[in-house]
Design an enzyme around this catalytic site. Structure first.
Site: not given
Length: 253
Positions: A123, A226, A228
């Site tokens: 990001c 993102h 994750e």
């Protein structure tokens, strides 16, 4: 292919992770570092050893960090890179900034790239990678990119917002495969002019750049979403962290 030696698991390479910083919180008058658990958990699951790197403006300290890690992950956050970092002045739509964090992450990233150390920007980390390599940013997508869709989803960030098209022959396609992938979206800025020798490795349907990389380095990848947060909903996302860990392990051989 990773080969085990004498029955032992492959060594976990140290992956430095940059945290966010809060001067104060409602429950505390003291400053604090903040890091979503999803970042280090992704590194652990991928076979790396996550190390959180507190800020320092001491160049010797930055070099000491780089001496001890094999790869670097620069995380995102709810702040913008100061426009003077890419030769511009503030325009309407620019959000809050955290100059000390940006200065620290810039020094770390420059040092890592100079050593040809694997770097992953997520990001805001992707945006910084482009800036460090000489590129610029749209300060606000809604005001500066005609016809762009919203890139700030309001629903659960573990769920996707829109597809991206992953380009063949890139590190990103090595990690995820080429073609379409669903991703989440939590940004109001985006890459404008690409940095020196930087290539686009994924785009959104509206043309907004969603991933970049630098072929002049062994592994310098930035993704605008993102991954994750989507390891359960889009398991393919783990490929990004596995490739970072693999490249970091190879970097220290």
């Amino acid at each position: 292919m990773i080969h085990k030696t004498h029955g032992q698991a492959p060594r976990r390479p140290n992956i430095g992770i940059t945290p966010d910083f809060s001067a104060s919180r409602p429950d505390s008058a003291f400053p604090s570092y903040e890091l979503r658990a999803a970042y280090p958990e992704a590194v652990l699951r991928a076979g790396g050893l996550p190390l959180v790197l507190p800020y320092s403006d001491d160049a010797a300290c930055v070099e000491a960090y780089l001496d001890r890690i094999s790869g670097l992950m620069v995380t995102g956050g709810a702040f913008d890179i100061p426009p003077d970092a890419y030769g511009e002045t503030a325009r309407e739509g620019l959000g809050p900034m955290k100059p000390p964090r940006t200065a620290f992450e810039t020094a770390l990233m420059r040092g890592a790239l100079k050593r040809n150390m694997p770097v992953l920007g997520i990001c805001g980390g992707m945006q910084l990678l482009n800036v460090v390599l000489g590129g610029t940013l749209f300060q606000d997508i809604g005001l500066e990119v005609p016809g762009a869709n919203s890139h700030q989803q309001t629903h659960d960030r573990t769920q996707p917002q829109h597809p991206v098209e992953v380009r063949d022959g890139t590190h990103l396609s090595e990690a995820l495969g080429r073609g379409q992938l669903m991703v989440n979206s939590t940004h109001h800025q985006a890459v404008s002019k690409l940095g020196e020798q930087v290539v686009v490795s994924a785009t959104a349907p509206d043309g907004v750049v969603e991933a970049i990389e630098s072929p002049q380095h062994v592994f310098a990848l930035g993704v605008q979403w993102h991954p994750e947060l989507m390891l359960q909903t889009i398991p393919l996302s783990m490929g990004i962290f596995r490739l970072l860990v693999q490249k970091s392990r190879e970097h220290r051989r």
